[in-house]
Design a protein around this motif. Structure first.
Motif, PDB file in Angstrom:
ATOM      1  N   PHE A  48       0.856  -1.185   0.000  1.00  0.00           N
ATOM      2  CA  PHE A  48       0.000   0.000   0.000  1.00  0.00           C
ATOM      3  C   PHE A  48       0.899   1.244   0.000  1.00  0.00           C
ATOM      4  O   PHE A  48       1.947   1.256   0.653  1.00  0.00           O
ATOM      5  CB  PHE A  48      -0.923   0.000   1.227  1.00  0.00           C
ATOM      6  N   ILE A  49       0.505   2.271  -0.736  1.00  0.00           N
ATOM      7  CA  ILE A  49       1.277   3.518  -0.826  1.00  0.00           C
ATOM      8  C   ILE A  49       0.349   4.673  -0.450  1.00  0.00           C
ATOM      9  O   ILE A  49      -0.776   4.775  -0.959  1.00  0.00           O
ATOM     10  CB  ILE A  49       1.833   3.730  -2.242  1.00  0.00           C
ATOM     11  N   MET A  50       0.841   5.565   0.441  1.00  0.00           N
ATOM     12  CA  MET A  50       0.069   6.758   0.825  1.00  0.00           C
ATOM     13  C   MET A  50       1.031   7.884   1.206  1.00  0.00           C
ATOM     14  O   MET A  50       2.225   7.654   1.439  1.00  0.00           O
ATOM     15  CB  MET A  50      -0.883   6.460   1.988  1.00  0.00           C
ATOM     16  N   GLY A  51       0.522   9.103   1.246  1.00  0.00           N
ATOM     17  CA  GLY A  51       1.344  10.272   1.545  1.00  0.00           C
ATOM     18  C   GLY A  51       1.764  10.322   3.004  1.00  0.00           C
ATOM     19  O   GLY A  51       0.982  10.026   3.907  1.00  0.00           O
ATOM     20  N   ALA A  52       3.016  10.757   3.237  1.00  0.00           N
ATOM     21  CA  ALA A  52       3.508  10.916   4.617  1.00  0.00           C
ATOM     22  C   ALA A  52       3.060  12.233   5.223  1.00  0.00           C
ATOM     23  O   ALA A  52       2.984  12.370   6.445  1.00  0.00           O
ATOM     24  CB  ALA A  52       5.037  10.823   4.636  1.00  0.00           C
ATOM     25  N   ALA A  53       2.781  13.249   4.387  1.00  0.00           N
ATOM     26  CA  ALA A  53       2.324  14.554   4.859  1.00  0.00           C
ATOM     27  C   ALA A  53       1.892  15.362   3.648  1.00  0.00           C
ATOM     28  O   ALA A  53       2.093  14.955   2.493  1.00  0.00           O
ATOM     29  CB  ALA A  53       3.428  15.270   5.627  1.00  0.00           C
ATOM     30  N   ALA A  54       1.299  16.535   3.886  1.00  0.00           N
ATOM     31  CA  ALA A  54       0.958  17.437   2.794  1.00  0.00           C
ATOM     32  C   ALA A  54       2.230  17.989   2.161  1.00  0.00           C
ATOM     33  O   ALA A  54       3.271  18.097   2.816  1.00  0.00           O
ATOM     34  CB  ALA A  54       0.075  18.568   3.306  1.00  0.00           C
ATOM     35  N   TYR A  55       2.136  18.330   0.865  1.00  0.00           N
ATOM     36  CA  TYR A  55       3.323  18.808   0.136  1.00  0.00           C
ATOM     37  C   TYR A  55       3.939  20.049   0.784  1.00  0.00           C
ATOM     38  O   TYR A  55       5.159  20.254   0.751  1.00  0.00           O
ATOM     39  CB  TYR A  55       2.945  19.112  -1.315  1.00  0.00           C
ATOM     40  N   LYS A  56       3.116  20.907   1.378  1.00  0.00           N
ATOM     41  CA  LYS A  56       3.644  22.148   1.952  1.00  0.00           C
ATOM     42  C   LYS A  56       4.488  21.893   3.193  1.00  0.00           C
ATOM     43  O   LYS A  56       5.229  22.765   3.625  1.00  0.00           O
ATOM     44  CB  LYS A  56       2.489  23.076   2.312  1.00  0.00           C
ATOM     45  N   HIS A  57       4.373  20.701   3.780  1.00  0.00           N
ATOM     46  CA  HIS A  57       5.163  20.372   4.965  1.00  0.00           C
ATOM     47  C   HIS A  57       6.445  19.615   4.617  1.00  0.00           C
ATOM     48  O   HIS A  57       7.182  19.219   5.527  1.00  0.00           O
ATOM     49  CB  HIS A  57       4.334  19.520   5.939  1.00  0.00           C
ATOM     50  N   TYR A  58       6.715  19.387   3.329  1.00  0.00           N
ATOM     51  CA  TYR A  58       7.890  18.595   2.966  1.00  0.00           C
ATOM     52  C   TYR A  58       9.182  19.395   3.144  1.00  0.00           C
ATOM     53  O   TYR A  58       9.227  20.597   2.912  1.00  0.00           O
ATOM     54  CB  TYR A  58       7.790  18.145   1.510  1.00  0.00           C
ATOM     55  N   SER A  59      10.230  18.717   3.573  1.00  0.00           N
ATOM     56  CA  SER A  59      11.577  19.287   3.670  1.00  0.00           C
ATOM     57  C   SER A  59      12.573  18.154   3.451  1.00  0.00           C
ATOM     58  O   SER A  59      12.273  16.981   3.716  1.00  0.00           O
ATOM     59  CB  SER A  59      11.799  19.931   5.036  1.00  0.00           C
ATOM     60  N   PRO A  60      13.803  18.494   2.958  1.00  0.00           N
ATOM     61  CA  PRO A  60      14.799  17.431   2.714  1.00  0.00           C
ATOM     62  C   PRO A  60      15.167  16.659   3.970  1.00  0.00           C
ATOM     63  O   PRO A  60      15.613  15.523   3.890  1.00  0.00           O
ATOM     64  CB  PRO A  60      15.989  18.206   2.138  1.00  0.00           C
ATOM     65  N   LYS A  61      15.019  17.285   5.138  1.00  0.00           N
ATOM     66  CA  LYS A  61      15.363  16.625   6.396  1.00  0.00           C
ATOM     67  C   LYS A  61      14.224  15.780   6.954  1.00  0.00           C
ATOM     68  O   LYS A  61      14.320  15.251   8.055  1.00  0.00           O
ATOM     69  CB  LYS A  61      15.773  17.650   7.439  1.00  0.00           C
ATOM     70  N   MET A  62      13.144  15.670   6.259  1.00  0.00           N
ATOM     71  CA  MET A  62      11.959  14.964   6.747  1.00  0.00           C
ATOM     72  C   MET A  62      12.228  13.469   6.800  1.00  0.00           C
ATOM     73  O   MET A  62      12.571  12.842   5.793  1.00  0.00           O
ATOM     74  CB  MET A  62      10.776  15.271   5.841  1.00  0.00           C
ATOM     75  N   GLU A  63      12.096  12.878   7.976  1.00  0.00           N
ATOM     76  CA  GLU A  63      12.354  11.454   8.177  1.00  0.00           C
ATOM     77  C   GLU A  63      11.178  10.730   8.841  1.00  0.00           C
ATOM     78  O   GLU A  63      11.124   9.500   8.819  1.00  0.00           O
ATOM     79  CB  GLU A  63      13.606  11.243   9.037  1.00  0.00           C
ATOM     80  N   LYS A  64      10.279  11.484   9.460  1.00  0.00           N
ATOM     81  CA  LYS A  64       9.157  10.875  10.172  1.00  0.00           C
ATOM     82  C   LYS A  64       7.857  11.286   9.518  1.00  0.00           C
ATOM     83  O   LYS A  64       7.795  12.247   8.746  1.00  0.00           O
ATOM     84  CB  LYS A  64       9.158  11.297  11.648  1.00  0.00           C
ATOM     85  N   LEU A  65       6.810  10.569   9.855  1.00  0.00           N
ATOM     86  CA  LEU A  65       5.484  10.879   9.337  1.00  0.00           C
ATOM     87  C   LEU A  65       4.979  12.169   9.979  1.00  0.00           C
ATOM     88  O   LEU A  65       5.061  12.348  11.196  1.00  0.00           O
ATOM     89  CB  LEU A  65       4.521   9.728   9.635  1.00  0.00           C
ATOM     90  N   ARG A  66       4.426  13.058   9.127  1.00  0.00           N
ATOM     91  CA  ARG A  66       3.892  14.316   9.631  1.00  0.00           C
ATOM     92  C   ARG A  66       2.376  14.356   9.564  1.00  0.00           C
ATOM     93  O   ARG A  66       1.767  15.259  10.104  1.00  0.00           O
ATOM     94  CB  ARG A  66       4.458  15.468   8.801  1.00  0.00           C
ATOM     95  N   SER A  67       1.763  13.398   8.909  1.00  0.00           N
ATOM     96  CA  SER A  67       0.308  13.370   8.790  1.00  0.00           C
ATOM     97  C   SER A  67      -0.272  12.456   9.857  1.00  0.00           C
ATOM     98  O   SER A  67       0.207  11.336  10.060  1.00  0.00           O
ATOM     99  CB  SER A  67      -0.089  12.876   7.404  1.00  0.00           C
ATOM    100  N   ARG A  68      -1.318  12.930  10.520  1.00  0.00           N
ATOM    101  CA  ARG A  68      -1.957  12.108  11.547  1.00  0.00           C
ATOM    102  C   ARG A  68      -2.625  10.881  10.932  1.00  0.00           C
ATOM    103  O   ARG A  68      -2.631   9.798  11.534  1.00  0.00           O
ATOM    104  CB  ARG A  68      -2.997  12.949  12.292  1.00  0.00           C
ATOM    105  N   LYS A  69      -3.155  11.030   9.737  1.00  0.00           N
ATOM    106  CA  LYS A  69      -3.779   9.883   9.071  1.00  0.00           C
ATOM    107  C   LYS A  69      -2.745   8.809   8.777  1.00  0.00           C
ATOM    108  O   LYS A  69      -2.988   7.615   8.973  1.00  0.00           O
ATOM    109  CB  LYS A  69      -4.451  10.336   7.785  1.00  0.00           C
ATOM    110  N   ALA A  70      -1.553   9.258   8.286  1.00  0.00           N
ATOM    111  CA  ALA A  70      -0.497   8.281   7.984  1.00  0.00           C
ATOM    112  C   ALA A  70      -0.046   7.554   9.239  1.00  0.00           C
ATOM    113  O   ALA A  70       0.188   6.338   9.231  1.00  0.00           O
ATOM    114  CB  ALA A  70       0.686   8.995   7.323  1.00  0.00           C
ATOM    115  N   ILE A  71       0.067   8.285  10.357  1.00  0.00           N
ATOM    116  CA  ILE A  71       0.501   7.661  11.615  1.00  0.00           C
ATOM    117  C   ILE A  71      -0.523   6.616  12.067  1.00  0.00           C
ATOM    118  O   ILE A  71      -0.173   5.506  12.484  1.00  0.00           O
ATOM    119  CB  ILE A  71       0.708   8.735  12.681  1.00  0.00           C
TER     120      ILE A  71
END
Length: 534
Positions: A479-502
């Motif tokens: 299954f594939i889904m987004g880790a967070a909204a595009y506006k929250h993306y950064s190169p240092k992003m390593e953890k899930l930022r979306s509550r739905k994804a968590i």
């Protein structure tokens, strides 16, 4: 006649002295009363019983009601009230006169109107030459046995400002509280002049022919002039004190006016500051309102676009469903052909079907190192160790807490799996025809597109439980889904930022591998499940 005159002069001097004393003793006694109904009755009765006087004068100073300013019409209501109060005051004076008649003393009344009762009493003392005055020390209801001094502000003012020649008693509730003695300068002066006159007449008895009566008259005239001068002096002092009080009042009024002006200026300044702040707040509110309206318009546009996309996706989903049904029919035909060929080539005593208990519940692959956990289920050794090493203390199957984390090899199951694999290696299966492979690939592509369409529909609903239910119902392995909204993306992003994804990572099925991406970059991959949905 001269002799008789001289003899009579001695008699006349003695009789003058007696008559003057009689005048002092028989002076009229003035009693000041209040406007309330017989409130000063105890003061009047005390004066009649204790002063020894036979003539009394009841004094009442009435404070008039200010009807209107000059030049304006009279207020009829205030005029009627003024007349009513005046009539009540006169009736009250008649009651005091009736008390005097009952106690067999003669009495009269004096009624004047002034704004200040104290000033009215002082004016009466000056005009009528009052020598004896009775005035209440306080209202009868304020009397107590410990009362030793005046309690009324009016009485205190009269005691301080009244002429020294006036003798004043201050009773309360029938008890004498304070007495202010008068300084009898005139009487002492009269007695001194009369005695000196008698001695002088005895020395010049044979030589002087001036009648003693004419000399006494001159002395009396001088004394009257002195009294008038003293009275004029007191009036002058009284007027000076009034003028000084008026000046003080004017200064206080000017000071209050300045204070009022300063307060007005301060209030005006605060009002301007408040208006300025209110204007800025209104401008900011208008700005926020315009921004909100623009955002609402943009949101409405996005919603309309999403609704259009949703309709398109639903149409595609319907078409894919039709194609899926067709593929299912073709797959059934292929399966029948395959089973028929396998039945012809494989021995009847062999069972080609893979037993379900040979598969690991976590990886869904054939187990090579089966291990029994504390929950009684058998797992692949590497899979269950990774589960326990990641900090989980619950069963992947039941989600209940494990009694212990030790593992026991399932040797019998391992032998059975190895035996089955050896038997399976001897089977000869004809390679799958190319058209079957193409059909399988097309079916897989169709299933992937279908999963994405269903996933988009669930995202529109924004329910994590729906995603988890979809994974469970379709037995999805990947299954594939987004880790967070595009506006929250950064190169240092390593953890899930979306509550739905968590939540999906936590509650999705244990058999599903989930890849979380953001803006085309892989962020997190759940190879090992964390928990099962409660």
């Amino acid at each position: 006649m001269a002799g008789s005159t001289r003899d009579g002069g001695s008699d006349d001097g003695e009789s003058m002295k007696i008559s003057n004393r009689k005048v002092v003793m028989d002076e009229k006694i003035y009693v000041a009363v209040t406007k309330r109904d017989l409130e000063s009755k105890s003061s009047l009765v005390w004066a009649i019983q204790n002063t020894g006087g036979r003539e009394f004068c009841i004094v009442y100073v009435h404070q008039p009601v200010h009807i209107s300013i000059p030049g304006a019409r009279f207020d009829e209501h205030k005029l009627r009230r003024y007349r009513k109060k005046k009539k009540r005051a006169l009736n009250n004076l008649d009651k005091y006169l009736h008390i005097c008649r009952q106690m067999q003393v003669s009495a009269e009344t004096i009624y004047i109107e002034m704004d200040s009762i104290e000033e009215g009493i002082l004016q009466l003392i000056s005009q009528h030459g009052i020598k004896k005055l009775v005035m209440g020390a306080a209202a009868d209801r304020h009397y107590s046995m410990k009362m030793r001094d005046l309690q009324s502000k009016k009485a205190i003012y009269i005691r301080r400002e009244a002429p020294d020649t006036c003798h004043i008693w201050f009773p309360c509730n029938g008890y004498l509280i304070f007495t202010r003695e008068a300084r009898r300068r005139e009487i002492l002066y009269l007695e001194g002049t009369s005695s000196s006159y008698l001695s002088q007449s005895k020395i010049t008895k044979g030589t002087e022919r001036v009648p003693s009566s004419s000399m006494a008259k001159d002395d009396v005239g001088n004394q009257v002039a002195l009294i008038e001068a003293e009275r004029a002096k007191r009036e002058t002092l009284f007027e000076a004190s009034k003028r000084e009080e008026a000046e003080k009042s004017a200064i206080d009024a000017i000071k209050r006016a300045k204070d009022s002006e300063n307060r007005y200026l301060n209030e005006l300044k605060r009002r301007k500051e408040t208006e300025k702040a209110l204007k800025e707040a209104k401008e900011q509110l208008e700005k926020m309102r315009s921004e909100s309206e623009s955002r609402i318009a943009e949101s409405s546009m996005v919603i309309r676009e999403l609704q259009g996309d949703h309709c398109v996706l639903m149409e595609v989903l319907r078409r894919l469903g039709d194609e899926r049904e067709e593929l299912k029919i073709k797959l059934r035909k292929v399966s029948k052909l395959k089973s028929k060929r396998e039945g012809e080539e494989v021995s009847p005593s062999r069972d080609p079907e893979l037993p379900q208990y040979f598969l690991c519940p976590i990886t869904q692959d054939v187990m090579e190192d089966p291990q029994v956990a504390a929950d009684g289920f058998t797992y692949e050794g590497e899979a269950i160790r990774c589960w326990l090493d990641s900090g989980h203390e619950t069963s992947p199957m039941t989600n209940k807490r494990l009694i212990h984390t030790s593992l026991v090899p399932n040797l019998s199951l391992r032998s059975a799996i190895q035996e089955w694999l050896q038997d399976s290696s001897s089977w000869t299966i004809e390679p799958v025809p190319p058209f079957v492979k193409d059909l399988i690939k097309k079916s897989l592509r169709t299933l992937i597109v279908l999963s994405l369409a269903v996933f988009g529909e669930l995202l529109q609903r924004s329910t994590v439980k729906g995603i988890v239910q979809m994974i469970s119902d379709n037995r999805a392995k990947k299954f594939i889904m987004g880790a967070a909204a595009y506006k929250h993306y950064s190169p240092k992003m390593e953890k899930l930022r979306s509550r739905k994804a968590i939540l999906v990572s936590q509650y999705a099925s244990a058999a599903c591998h989930i890849h979380f991406i953001c803006k085309g970059h892989p962020i997190h991959t759940r190879f090992k499940p964390e928990s099962s949905f409660p």
